[in-house]
Scaffold this active site. Structure first.
Site, PDB file in Angstrom:
ATOM      1  N   GLU A 106      60.441  30.380  50.389  1.00  0.00           N
ATOM      2  CA  GLU A 106      61.571  29.801  51.133  1.00  0.00           C
ATOM      3  C   GLU A 106      62.788  29.722  50.225  1.00  0.00           C
ATOM      4  O   GLU A 106      62.691  29.943  49.015  1.00  0.00           O
ATOM      5  CB  GLU A 106      61.209  28.409  51.674  1.00  0.00           C
ATOM      6  CG  GLU A 106      60.264  28.470  52.868  1.00  0.00           C
ATOM      7  CD  GLU A 106      59.928  27.121  53.468  1.00  0.00           C
ATOM      8  OE1 GLU A 106      60.488  26.103  53.024  1.00  0.00           O
ATOM      9  OE2 GLU A 106      59.100  27.085  54.392  1.00  0.00           O
ATOM     10  N   ARG A 154      68.361  19.159  49.176  1.00  0.00           N
ATOM     11  CA  ARG A 154      66.903  19.233  49.039  1.00  0.00           C
ATOM     12  C   ARG A 154      66.416  20.677  48.994  1.00  0.00           C
ATOM     13  O   ARG A 154      66.835  21.513  49.796  1.00  0.00           O
ATOM     14  CB  ARG A 154      66.247  18.518  50.216  1.00  0.00           C
ATOM     15  CG  ARG A 154      64.729  18.665  50.270  1.00  0.00           C
ATOM     16  CD  ARG A 154      64.141  17.818  51.365  1.00  0.00           C
ATOM     17  NE  ARG A 154      64.500  18.289  52.675  1.00  0.00           N
ATOM     18  CZ  ARG A 154      63.740  19.080  53.439  1.00  0.00           C
ATOM     19  NH1 ARG A 154      62.565  19.501  52.993  1.00  0.00           N
ATOM     20  NH2 ARG A 154      64.128  19.447  54.631  1.00  0.00           N
ATOM     21  N   HIS A 199      70.409  22.559  58.215  1.00  0.00           N
ATOM     22  CA  HIS A 199      69.519  23.729  58.081  1.00  0.00           C
ATOM     23  C   HIS A 199      70.268  24.929  58.643  1.00  0.00           C
ATOM     24  O   HIS A 199      70.920  24.824  59.682  1.00  0.00           O
ATOM     25  CB  HIS A 199      68.222  23.477  58.856  1.00  0.00           C
ATOM     26  CG  HIS A 199      67.138  24.459  58.550  1.00  0.00           C
ATOM     27  ND1 HIS A 199      67.196  25.786  58.928  1.00  0.00           N
ATOM     28  CD2 HIS A 199      65.957  24.322  57.898  1.00  0.00           C
ATOM     29  CE1 HIS A 199      66.099  26.405  58.517  1.00  0.00           C
ATOM     30  NE2 HIS A 199      65.325  25.539  57.888  1.00  0.00           N
ATOM     31  N   HIS A 225      69.698  18.270  59.707  1.00  0.00           N
ATOM     32  CA  HIS A 225      68.249  18.445  59.521  1.00  0.00           C
ATOM     33  C   HIS A 225      67.613  17.336  58.689  1.00  0.00           C
ATOM     34  O   HIS A 225      66.524  16.882  59.000  1.00  0.00           O
ATOM     35  CB  HIS A 225      68.043  19.802  58.835  1.00  0.00           C
ATOM     36  CG  HIS A 225      66.620  20.201  58.628  1.00  0.00           C
ATOM     37  ND1 HIS A 225      65.757  20.399  59.681  1.00  0.00           N
ATOM     38  CD2 HIS A 225      65.904  20.453  57.496  1.00  0.00           C
ATOM     39  CE1 HIS A 225      64.567  20.771  59.208  1.00  0.00           C
ATOM     40  NE2 HIS A 225      64.635  20.789  57.884  1.00  0.00           N
TER      41      HIS A 225
HETATM   42  P1  FAD Z   1      58.824  10.779  60.113  1.00  0.00           P
HETATM   43  O1  FAD Z   1      57.775  11.797  60.119  1.00  0.00           O
HETATM   44  O2  FAD Z   1      60.074  11.079  60.833  1.00  0.00           O
HETATM   45  O3  FAD Z   1      58.244   9.436  60.731  1.00  0.00           O
HETATM   46  C1  FAD Z   1      59.083   8.314  60.942  1.00  0.00           C
HETATM   47  C2  FAD Z   1      58.283   7.252  61.660  1.00  0.00           C
HETATM   48  O4  FAD Z   1      59.012   6.030  61.692  1.00  0.00           O
HETATM   49  C3  FAD Z   1      57.980   7.592  63.121  1.00  0.00           C
HETATM   50  O5  FAD Z   1      56.651   7.239  63.366  1.00  0.00           O
HETATM   51  C4  FAD Z   1      58.928   6.679  63.899  1.00  0.00           C
HETATM   52  O6  FAD Z   1      58.433   6.335  65.167  1.00  0.00           O
HETATM   53  C5  FAD Z   1      58.951   5.475  62.991  1.00  0.00           C
HETATM   54  N1  FAD Z   1      60.116   4.604  63.191  1.00  0.00           N
HETATM   55  C6  FAD Z   1      61.431   4.902  63.050  1.00  0.00           C
HETATM   56  N2  FAD Z   1      62.190   3.808  63.316  1.00  0.00           N
HETATM   57  C7  FAD Z   1      61.340   2.812  63.620  1.00  0.00           C
HETATM   58  C8  FAD Z   1      61.494   1.460  64.004  1.00  0.00           C
HETATM   59  N3  FAD Z   1      62.712   0.887  64.118  1.00  0.00           N
HETATM   60  N4  FAD Z   1      60.390   0.716  64.271  1.00  0.00           N
HETATM   61  C9  FAD Z   1      59.154   1.270  64.174  1.00  0.00           C
HETATM   62  N5  FAD Z   1      58.942   2.537  63.818  1.00  0.00           N
HETATM   63  C10 FAD Z   1      60.014   3.300  63.544  1.00  0.00           C
HETATM   64  N6  FAD Z   1      59.939  19.234  55.446  1.00  0.00           N
HETATM   65  C11 FAD Z   1      59.111  19.954  54.653  1.00  0.00           C
HETATM   66  O7  FAD Z   1      58.823  19.538  53.529  1.00  0.00           O
HETATM   67  N7  FAD Z   1      58.607  21.141  55.092  1.00  0.00           N
HETATM   68  C12 FAD Z   1      58.888  21.653  56.324  1.00  0.00           C
HETATM   69  O8  FAD Z   1      58.396  22.709  56.678  1.00  0.00           O
HETATM   70  C13 FAD Z   1      59.758  20.917  57.167  1.00  0.00           C
HETATM   71  N8  FAD Z   1      60.096  21.385  58.382  1.00  0.00           N
HETATM   72  C14 FAD Z   1      60.829  20.576  59.230  1.00  0.00           C
HETATM   73  C15 FAD Z   1      61.074  21.014  60.535  1.00  0.00           C
HETATM   74  C16 FAD Z   1      61.747  20.189  61.420  1.00  0.00           C
HETATM   75  C17 FAD Z   1      61.998  20.659  62.817  1.00  0.00           C
HETATM   76  C18 FAD Z   1      62.197  18.913  60.991  1.00  0.00           C
HETATM   77  C19 FAD Z   1      62.927  18.001  61.933  1.00  0.00           C
HETATM   78  C20 FAD Z   1      61.980  18.493  59.687  1.00  0.00           C
HETATM   79  C21 FAD Z   1      61.290  19.318  58.802  1.00  0.00           C
HETATM   80  N9  FAD Z   1      61.045  18.921  57.497  1.00  0.00           N
HETATM   81  C22 FAD Z   1      60.243  19.673  56.685  1.00  0.00           C
HETATM   82  C23 FAD Z   1      61.430  17.578  57.050  1.00  0.00           C
HETATM   83  C24 FAD Z   1      60.195  16.668  57.156  1.00  0.00           C
HETATM   84  O9  FAD Z   1      59.456  17.011  58.301  1.00  0.00           O
HETATM   85  C25 FAD Z   1      60.565  15.202  57.256  1.00  0.00           C
HETATM   86  O10 FAD Z   1      61.532  14.884  56.307  1.00  0.00           O
HETATM   87  C26 FAD Z   1      59.325  14.352  56.983  1.00  0.00           C
HETATM   88  O11 FAD Z   1      58.288  14.729  57.864  1.00  0.00           O
HETATM   89  C27 FAD Z   1      59.652  12.888  57.136  1.00  0.00           C
HETATM   90  O12 FAD Z   1      58.458  12.158  57.105  1.00  0.00           O
HETATM   91  P2  FAD Z   1      58.529  10.585  57.222  1.00  0.00           P
HETATM   92  O13 FAD Z   1      57.122  10.098  57.222  1.00  0.00           O
HETATM   93  O14 FAD Z   1      59.456  10.049  56.210  1.00  0.00           O
HETATM   94  O15 FAD Z   1      59.226  10.324  58.644  1.00  0.00           O
HETATM   95  C1  SIN Z   2      61.751  25.231  57.436  1.00  0.00           C
HETATM   96  O1  SIN Z   2      60.618  25.513  57.767  1.00  0.00           O
HETATM   97  O2  SIN Z   2      62.683  26.039  57.330  1.00  0.00           O
HETATM   98  C2  SIN Z   2      62.055  23.815  57.124  1.00  0.00           C
HETATM   99  C3  SIN Z   2      61.535  23.500  55.795  1.00  0.00           C
HETATM  100  C4  SIN Z   2      62.131  22.229  55.294  1.00  0.00           C
HETATM  101  O3  SIN Z   2      62.937  21.589  55.958  1.00  0.00           O
HETATM  102  O4  SIN Z   2      61.784  21.890  54.160  1.00  0.00           O
END
Ligand code: FAD
Ligand code: SIN
Length: 544
Positions: A129, A387, A245, A352
């Site tokens: 990537e 990032r 992104h 993103h």
């Molecule tokens: P999240 O997975 O977003 O979880 C947040 C949680 O908090 C949820 O359960 C939500 O309900 C809860 N929450 C929020 N506010 C409240 C509240 N007030 N009260 C109670 N609960 C609450 N990163 C990579 O490293 N590799 C990838 O391939 C990649 N691809 C991606 C593709 C997409 C489409 C997207 C959107 C992001 C991608 N990312 C990727 C980024 C990565 O997915 C996220 O940064 C990461 O999953 C965040 O994890 P998290 O546990 O911090 O939050």
């Molecule tokens: C992607 O698959 O291009 C997203 C990866 C990332 O957000 O780290």
């Protein structure tokens, strides 16, 4: 920030139903679930989440998880790529932790049952990537996030000692003797808010992509965690750095469907309206340059062409390979009328990922004792100003695991009796008023997209601050009683912090590009901007 209310509702803990646990975890993405799995055997854990357990950004992750696994690779090379992508602002200590502990975290995931793609030899297949000098992304087709999320959810559900509450919205933290001792919460089946007391709280609420008109982030990504932490007096850092992104599918869906960078890793080209590969000659890695660079070139290409998208060209990649390696994307593009092996697909930059957030040390400790943060809502310093792809899932895994290591010392500092004696009262002088919350959210998205988007300027940011303040003046006076209204208040809080920090940083660096200060200014700005409620001026620091 002068008009942010201290809390979103008025309450007195002694008048409300109370529950208690050792550890309160907020959020069910990779960061929250990992923290729960690590700690439930030693602590009484409650996990609260705003939607269903699987409604997270984690679920949508496509590309995968970065980890040095091949013989040619090493944590040192992963470190160097991360530091380079971060444009001078990564915290070296935090990045060392990330890359050195990556392999163990991946082994944990595999032992829980995550099924990464493997070659016939049994070896894990690694993808490439943007910004990575070699292939190091572990993946499960193009649905890595749902594979990880499902596995972690199954594990958490199988632990009968983890108390899980879905559709439960956390409003604010409870602070007693300068320590976070729980949260005030809306449960779906309860009329009044509930008090959750805890010896420690882990914030894992994800990002804030919903502040923008066009984003990959799910609807729940409204920045609640950053807003809550800021209201409670915790330090917030690096929030001017919002990552866009390069390749969201150009259609009307909200959130926008992502087309993973891994496609460019397999050789896909970016072309402008005249068919030119505009990244060639701009950066040695061409289409695989770090995201901030690719996004800015796309914006220039769109401007040149007078169009609001460019094209991703995969037509030279064998159809079987595309279908096998990217089955979900292949199908989704087909639904929108694009055959990846025949058509060029229109794509455009999409909000993103939030690089900044609630400032933590390398054990997830925020500046407010008793409050920890992990995942996208946290700012550990590993992303700097931009990032590196696929470092986010890894961050959630590694740093949530580290919180557990120091909980023992910290949790002992306050007794259950002392916490439940806490008699906390907070007044809020809002009036009930019906406003169109969705329309206000849309207005805010318009402001953020126009003035706090990929290209910013002093004039635009000042305009944004005036407009956001006007909205705040209206919305912060209202006492809401439903989640959408509270989300709007949180979004306005985070939007203002972002616009303020972006105005303060008079240079361009990583994802923050100022048309009026287009150069990076290391002598003045190689430092972090830290914002805290009640501080008249921001703090600056060379390290997180
Ligand atoms: P999240 O997975 O977003 O979880 C947040 C949680 O908090 C949820 O359960 C939500 O309900 C809860 N929450 C929020 N506010 C409240 C509240 N007030 N009260 C109670 N609960 C609450 N990163 C990579 O490293 N590799 C990838 O391939 C990649 N691809 C991606 C593709 C997409 C489409 C997207 C959107 C992001 C991608 N990312 C990727 C980024 C990565 O997915 C996220 O940064 C990461 O999953 C965040 O994890 P998290 O546990 O911090 O939050
Ligand atoms: C992607 O698959 O291009 C997203 C990866 C990332 O957000 O780290």
């Amino acid at each position: 920030m002068k008009n942010v209310p201290h809390r979103l509702i008025g309450f007195s803990t002694k008048d409300l139903k109370q529950r208690s646990s050792d550890l309160l975890i907020i959020g069910s993405g990779i960061a929250g679930l990992t923290a729960a799995i690590k700690s439930h055997q030693e602590y009484k854990v409650t996990l609260l989440t705003k939607g269903k357990l699987k409604e997270t950004a984690t679920w949508y992750a496509q590309g995968g998880v970065a980890t040095a696994m091949s013989e040619k690779d090493s944590p040192e090379l992963h470190y160097q790529d991360t530091m380079k992508a971060g444009a001078g602002l990564c915290d070296p200590k935090a990045v060392r932790v990330l890359v050195n502990e990556a392999r163990d975290s991946i082994d944990d995931l595999i032992s829980l049952g995550v099924d990464f793609d493997r070659a016939l030899s049994g070896k894990i297949e690694l993808a490439r990537e943007g910004g990575h000098s070699l292939s190091r992304i572990l993946h499960t087709g193009d649905s890595t996030g749902s594979e990880i999320q499902s596995t972690l959810v199954s594990k958490v559900k199988s632990c009968s000692d983890i108390q899980i509450k879905e559709n439960t919205f956390v409003l604010d933290f409870l602070v007693y003797k300068n320590r976070c001792v729980g949260a005030i919460v809306l449960e779906p089946e309860e009329k009044n808010p509930i008090v959750y007391f805890a010896k420690a709280v882990i914030l894992a609420t994800g990002g804030c992509g919903q502040l923008y008109k066009v984003t990959t982030s799910p609807l729940l990504a409204t920045g609640d965690g950053i807003a809550m932490a800021y209201r409670a007096g915790a330090e917030v850092c690096d929030v001017e750095f919002m990552q866009f992104h390069p390749t969201g599918l150009y259609d009307k869906e909200r959130p926008r469907f992502l087309i993973t960078e891994a496609l460019r890793g397999e050789g896909a080209y970016l072309r402008d309206c005249a068919g030119n590969r505009f990244m060639v000659g701009v950066h040695p890695l061409a289409e695989l340059a770090p995201r901030d660079i690719v996004v800015r070139e796309i914006v220039k290409a769109m401007k040149r062409c007078g169009e609001d998208h460019v094209y991703l060209d995969t037509t030279h990649i064998p159809a079987e390979k595309l279908e096998k390696r990217f089955p979900m994307i292949y199908e989704r593009c087909k639904e929108s009328g694009f055959n990846l092996s025949k058509d060029m697909v229109p794509v455009s930059p999409v909000a993103h990922y939030m690089m900044g957030g609630v400032k933590t040390d390398t054990f997830g400790r925020t500046s407010l004792p008793g409050l920890y943060a992990s995942g996208e809502t946290a700012c550990t310093g590993i992303h700097g100003a931009n990032r590196l792809a696929s470092n986010s899932l890894l961050e959630g895994l590694v740093f949530s695991g580290r919180i557990y290591k120091i909980l023992k010392d910290d949790i002992g500092k306050i007794s259950k009796e002392e916490i439940s004696d806490a008699d906390l009262t907070c007044s809020f002088f809002g009036n009930k008023k019906d406003i169109d919350v969705d329309k206000h959210k849309e207005l805010l998205r318009e402001i953020m997209t126009t003035f706090v988007g990929v290209v910013r300027s002093k004039e635009g940011l000042k305009e944004a601050l005036i407009k956001i303040s006007d909205l705040q003046d209206e919305v912060f006076k209202i006492q809401f009683d439903e989640v959408g209204g509270f989300e709007l208040q949180n979004m306005l809080t985070v939007a203002k912090l972002m616009a303020q920090a972006a105005l303060i940083r008079e240079e361009s660096r990583g994802a923050h590009f100022r048309s009026d200060f287009s150069e990076t200014n290391d002598s003045k700005w190689k430092k972090h901007i830290i914002l805290k409620r009640g501080l008249q001026k921001p703090k600056f620091s060379k390290f997180i």
